[in-house]
Design a protein around this motif. Sequence first.
Motif, PDB file in Angstrom:
ATOM      1  N   ARG A 166       0.846  -1.204   0.000  1.00 37.86           N
ATOM      2  CA  ARG A 166       0.000   0.000   0.000  1.00 37.86           C
ATOM      3  C   ARG A 166       0.880   1.253   0.000  1.00 37.86           C
ATOM      4  NH1 ARG A 166      -5.240   1.472   1.371  1.00 37.86           N
ATOM      5  NH2 ARG A 166      -5.930  -0.575   2.052  1.00 37.86           N
ATOM      6  N   GLU A 167       2.012   1.186   0.729  1.00 40.60           N
ATOM      7  CA  GLU A 167       2.889   2.351   0.878  1.00 40.60           C
ATOM      8  C   GLU A 167       3.581   2.718  -0.439  1.00 40.60           C
ATOM      9  OE1 GLU A 167       3.043  -0.535   2.786  1.00 40.60           O
ATOM     10  OE2 GLU A 167       1.939   0.259   4.509  1.00 40.60           O
ATOM     11  N   HIS A 168       3.987   1.724  -1.214  1.00 37.56           N
ATOM     12  CA  HIS A 168       4.752   1.979  -2.444  1.00 37.56           C
ATOM     13  C   HIS A 168       3.828   2.192  -3.650  1.00 37.56           C
ATOM     14  CE1 HIS A 168       8.334   1.996  -4.910  1.00 37.56           C
ATOM     15  NE2 HIS A 168       8.062   0.873  -5.533  1.00 37.56           N
ATOM     16  N   TYR A 169       2.591   1.811  -3.498  1.00 43.58           N
ATOM     17  CA  TYR A 169       1.650   1.734  -4.619  1.00 43.58           C
ATOM     18  C   TYR A 169       1.566   3.034  -5.433  1.00 43.58           C
ATOM     19  CZ  TYR A 169      -2.691   0.746  -7.100  1.00 43.58           C
ATOM     20  OH  TYR A 169      -3.626   0.564  -8.086  1.00 43.58           O
ATOM     21  N   ALA A 170       1.459   4.163  -4.733  1.00 45.30           N
ATOM     22  CA  ALA A 170       1.268   5.433  -5.449  1.00 45.30           C
ATOM     23  C   ALA A 170       2.493   5.829  -6.276  1.00 45.30           C
ATOM     24  CB  ALA A 170       0.922   6.545  -4.457  1.00 45.30           C
ATOM     25  N   ASN A 171       3.634   5.233  -5.996  1.00 44.98           N
ATOM     26  CA  ASN A 171       4.817   5.498  -6.835  1.00 44.98           C
ATOM     27  C   ASN A 171       4.731   4.762  -8.170  1.00 44.98           C
ATOM     28  OD1 ASN A 171       5.953   6.909  -4.671  1.00 44.98           O
ATOM     29  ND2 ASN A 171       6.829   5.029  -3.810  1.00 44.98           N
ATOM     30  N   ILE A 172       3.796   3.843  -8.272  1.00 46.77           N
ATOM     31  CA  ILE A 172       3.744   2.966  -9.448  1.00 46.77           C
ATOM     32  C   ILE A 172       2.495   3.232 -10.296  1.00 46.77           C
ATOM     33  CG2 ILE A 172       3.769   0.531 -10.223  1.00 46.77           C
ATOM     34  CD1 ILE A 172       6.289   1.262  -8.672  1.00 46.77           C
ATOM     35  N   ILE A 173       1.378   3.521  -9.643  1.00 45.25           N
ATOM     36  CA  ILE A 173       0.083   3.674 -10.347  1.00 45.25           C
ATOM     37  C   ILE A 173      -0.684   4.836  -9.736  1.00 45.25           C
ATOM     38  CG2 ILE A 173      -2.168   2.527 -10.787  1.00 45.25           C
ATOM     39  CD1 ILE A 173      -0.383  -0.130 -10.042  1.00 45.25           C
ATOM     40  N   SER A 174      -1.245   5.702 -10.598  1.00 50.12           N
ATOM     41  CA  SER A 174      -2.060   6.783 -10.021  1.00 50.12           C
ATOM     42  C   SER A 174      -3.519   6.716 -10.459  1.00 50.12           C
ATOM     43  CB  SER A 174      -1.474   8.145 -10.412  1.00 50.12           C
ATOM     44  OG  SER A 174      -1.836   8.438 -11.751  1.00 50.12           O
ATOM     45  N   THR A 175      -3.828   5.871 -11.452  1.00 48.44           N
ATOM     46  CA  THR A 175      -5.179   5.922 -12.026  1.00 48.44           C
ATOM     47  C   THR A 175      -6.182   5.011 -11.319  1.00 48.44           C
ATOM     48  OG1 THR A 175      -4.347   4.396 -13.716  1.00 48.44           O
ATOM     49  CG2 THR A 175      -4.479   6.717 -14.327  1.00 48.44           C
ATOM     50  N   ARG A 176      -5.750   4.276 -10.326  1.00 44.20           N
ATOM     51  CA  ARG A 176      -6.685   3.559  -9.447  1.00 44.20           C
ATOM     52  C   ARG A 176      -5.999   3.310  -8.117  1.00 44.20           C
ATOM     53  NH1 ARG A 176      -6.505  -2.543 -11.949  1.00 44.20           N
ATOM     54  NH2 ARG A 176      -6.594  -1.507 -13.932  1.00 44.20           N
ATOM     55  N   THR A 177      -6.796   3.079  -7.089  1.00 47.87           N
ATOM     56  CA  THR A 177      -6.214   3.017  -5.747  1.00 47.87           C
ATOM     57  C   THR A 177      -6.063   1.579  -5.255  1.00 47.87           C
ATOM     58  OG1 THR A 177      -8.341   3.027  -4.627  1.00 47.87           O
ATOM     59  CG2 THR A 177      -7.394   5.196  -5.170  1.00 47.87           C
ATOM     60  N   TYR A 178      -5.322   1.474  -4.171  1.00 45.75           N
ATOM     61  CA  TYR A 178      -5.146   0.165  -3.526  1.00 45.75           C
ATOM     62  C   TYR A 178      -6.496  -0.371  -3.065  1.00 45.75           C
ATOM     63  CZ  TYR A 178      -1.641  -3.000  -1.470  1.00 45.75           C
ATOM     64  OH  TYR A 178      -0.810  -4.071  -1.198  1.00 45.75           O
ATOM     65  N   ASP A 179      -7.331   0.540  -2.556  1.00 42.04           N
ATOM     66  CA  ASP A 179      -8.650   0.083  -2.092  1.00 42.04           C
ATOM     67  C   ASP A 179      -9.524  -0.364  -3.256  1.00 42.04           C
ATOM     68  OD1 ASP A 179      -8.299   0.218   0.667  1.00 42.04           O
ATOM     69  OD2 ASP A 179      -8.518   2.394   0.635  1.00 42.04           O
ATOM     70  N   ASP A 180      -9.383   0.284  -4.432  1.00 46.45           N
ATOM     71  CA  ASP A 180     -10.106  -0.221  -5.623  1.00 46.45           C
ATOM     72  C   ASP A 180      -9.749  -1.687  -5.845  1.00 46.45           C
ATOM     73  OD1 ASP A 180     -11.255   2.240  -6.295  1.00 46.45           O
ATOM     74  OD2 ASP A 180      -9.604   2.821  -7.617  1.00 46.45           O
ATOM     75  N   ARG A 181      -8.469  -1.977  -5.710  1.00 44.69           N
ATOM     76  CA  ARG A 181      -8.028  -3.359  -5.956  1.00 44.69           C
ATOM     77  C   ARG A 181      -8.636  -4.304  -4.934  1.00 44.69           C
ATOM     78  NH1 ARG A 181      -3.551  -4.129  -9.689  1.00 44.69           N
ATOM     79  NH2 ARG A 181      -3.134  -2.054 -10.459  1.00 44.69           N
ATOM     80  N   LEU A 182      -8.616  -3.876  -3.682  1.00 50.66           N
ATOM     81  CA  LEU A 182      -9.176  -4.755  -2.645  1.00 50.66           C
ATOM     82  C   LEU A 182     -10.678  -4.956  -2.861  1.00 50.66           C
ATOM     83  CD1 LEU A 182      -7.051  -3.404   0.331  1.00 50.66           C
ATOM     84  CD2 LEU A 182      -6.998  -5.745  -0.549  1.00 50.66           C
ATOM     85  N   HIS A 183     -11.364  -3.924  -3.368  1.00 51.62           N
ATOM     86  CA  HIS A 183     -12.808  -4.075  -3.644  1.00 51.62           C
ATOM     87  C   HIS A 183     -13.054  -5.096  -4.745  1.00 51.62           C
ATOM     88  CE1 HIS A 183     -13.587  -0.056  -1.575  1.00 51.62           C
ATOM     89  NE2 HIS A 183     -14.117  -1.013  -0.865  1.00 51.62           N
ATOM     90  N   THR A 184     -12.233  -5.036  -5.792  1.00 52.22           N
ATOM     91  CA  THR A 184     -12.401  -6.004  -6.883  1.00 52.22           C
ATOM     92  C   THR A 184     -12.168  -7.417  -6.379  1.00 52.22           C
ATOM     93  OG1 THR A 184     -11.896  -4.434  -8.615  1.00 52.22           O
ATOM     94  CG2 THR A 184     -11.430  -6.742  -9.116  1.00 52.22           C
ATOM     95  N   ILE A 185     -11.135  -7.587  -5.564  1.00 49.29           N
ATOM     96  CA  ILE A 185     -10.863  -8.916  -4.994  1.00 49.29           C
ATOM     97  C   ILE A 185     -12.074  -9.362  -4.148  1.00 49.29           C
ATOM     98  CG2 ILE A 185      -9.407 -10.130  -3.304  1.00 49.29           C
ATOM     99  CD1 ILE A 185      -7.041  -8.417  -4.405  1.00 49.29           C
ATOM    100  N   GLY A 186     -12.641  -8.417  -3.417  1.00 50.78           N
ATOM    101  CA  GLY A 186     -13.817  -8.725  -2.582  1.00 50.78           C
ATOM    102  C   GLY A 186     -15.010  -9.137  -3.437  1.00 50.78           C
ATOM    103  N   ALA A 187     -15.192  -8.473  -4.588  1.00 45.51           N
ATOM    104  CA  ALA A 187     -16.329  -8.802  -5.465  1.00 45.51           C
ATOM    105  C   ALA A 187     -16.165 -10.218  -6.007  1.00 45.51           C
ATOM    106  CB  ALA A 187     -16.417  -7.795  -6.615  1.00 45.51           C
ATOM    107  N   ALA A 188     -14.945 -10.567  -6.398  1.00 47.58           N
ATOM    108  CA  ALA A 188     -14.692 -11.915  -6.920  1.00 47.58           C
ATOM    109  C   ALA A 188     -14.970 -12.948  -5.824  1.00 47.58           C
ATOM    110  CB  ALA A 188     -13.244 -12.023  -7.402  1.00 47.58           C
ATOM    111  N   ARG A 189     -14.483 -12.681  -4.647  1.00 44.16           N
ATOM    112  CA  ARG A 189     -14.651 -13.612  -3.527  1.00 44.16           C
ATOM    113  C   ARG A 189     -16.139 -13.794  -3.195  1.00 44.16           C
ATOM    114  NH1 ARG A 189     -11.902 -17.338  -2.187  1.00 44.16           N
ATOM    115  NH2 ARG A 189      -9.954 -16.350  -1.597  1.00 44.16           N
ATOM    116  N   GLN A 190     -16.864 -12.670  -3.124  1.00 43.07           N
ATOM    117  CA  GLN A 190     -18.293 -12.716  -2.800  1.00 43.07           C
ATOM    118  C   GLN A 190     -19.083 -13.555  -3.789  1.00 43.07           C
ATOM    119  OE1 GLN A 190     -20.497 -11.128  -0.410  1.00 43.07           O
ATOM    120  NE2 GLN A 190     -18.547 -11.336   0.665  1.00 43.07           N
ATOM    121  N   ALA A 191     -18.641 -13.531  -5.051  1.00 44.77           N
ATOM    122  CA  ALA A 191     -19.351 -14.272  -6.096  1.00 44.77           C
ATOM    123  C   ALA A 191     -19.010 -15.755  -6.061  1.00 44.77           C
ATOM    124  CB  ALA A 191     -19.003 -13.691  -7.463  1.00 44.77           C
TER     125      ALA A 191
END
Length: 341
Positions: A166-191
Amino acid sequence: MNQSTDLPDLRHDWTADEIEALLTMPLLPLVDRARDVHRIHHDPTRVQLATLANIKRGGCPEDCGYCPQAARYATGVKGEPLAPVDEVVEAAKAAKAAGASRFCMGAAWRQVRDGPQFDRVVEMVREVDALGMEVCVTLGMLKPEQAIRLREAGLHAYNHNLDTSREHYANIISTRTYDDRLHTIGAARQAGLTVCSGGIVGMGETLRDRASLLATLANLDPHPESVPVNQLVRAPGTPLEQADAIDPMDIVRMVAAARITMPASMVRLAAGRMQLPREAKILAFQAGANSIFYGEALLTTPNPTVDEDRALMASLGLKPLEVAPRQARPGACATLTAADA
Ligand code: SAM
Ligand code: DTB
Ligand code: SF4
């Protein structure tokens, strides 16, 4: 101890300090410890062979600093439309004939959008599942209803990497957040999909970042069923083209720490094997890697040939993991072998 399986309980309370301590252990005791964990949960003679297909190449609007498919970098990767279903199904049949049990389709999309293109991907999933392979897709961000549609079409796994801490993430990607990623993982898991999530080593991160990435993955409950450990492929034109090379043993250490912290998961020695010396691959298998990308291409970059990988596995006494019976999926399927099926 888990009463129903007689296996040690899986932990979901790892701290970055503990994992950093693993990553800094002397190498051989670290590999030994990982090997011990590996043998409790897996058949150590089996390696899963997963073939990748790039179903939608290049032209991606995101700014992931490592990615040759991001439209904004001059990487020489030409954008192409979504592949036709038949072409992809033929590639899956060829992968199966070559010995792969898992087929992973990747699209250079920011997110899934409902419409004819998504309908086509759903059809691809249906047809590849019908071949009796484990099907995985990686399509970017995903909403819960879309995950359910994929699951209903026979999808086994959704790949969405956390990539780094999470700490290094913004140095690599700015067009989506770490929490966006965790939400997508959550959606897959929920399904009811299994989750494939890992990261990339060699993007200028610290040891602490690597430990923090593994802590986030290992504290997901359940753990991701597969954890790809990618070495950065330094693609010309990307911001990370000039990133410092890493010590190959750092990959072995990440594999070992992933194995110790997520004992029942498949740990995939993913991108970057072209740069990895043979001895590092061997040590990575010893440390609990039990899955590889199989076939001469990743998404846009090369991978060792099928012949090379077959020869390596034969020389080590490793055999391909058969696909698990459908009724055993998802979850524990990944640890079943032909003998169990
Ligand atoms: N566009 C979708 C997304 O980003 O979620 C799916 C495809 S994307 C190419 C899937 C993953 O490939 C990335 O999250 C990253 O971990 C990995 N990847 C991409 N380029 C890479 C590189 N140059 N070296 C290592 N791994 C890479
Ligand atoms: C993963 O963890 N690595 C794969 C797959 N999941 C989708 C992708 C690697 C891509 C390497 C760079 C390329 O070939 O474009
Ligand atoms: Fe697009 Fe995925 Fe590449 Fe990021 S990693 S630029 S989202 S294809």
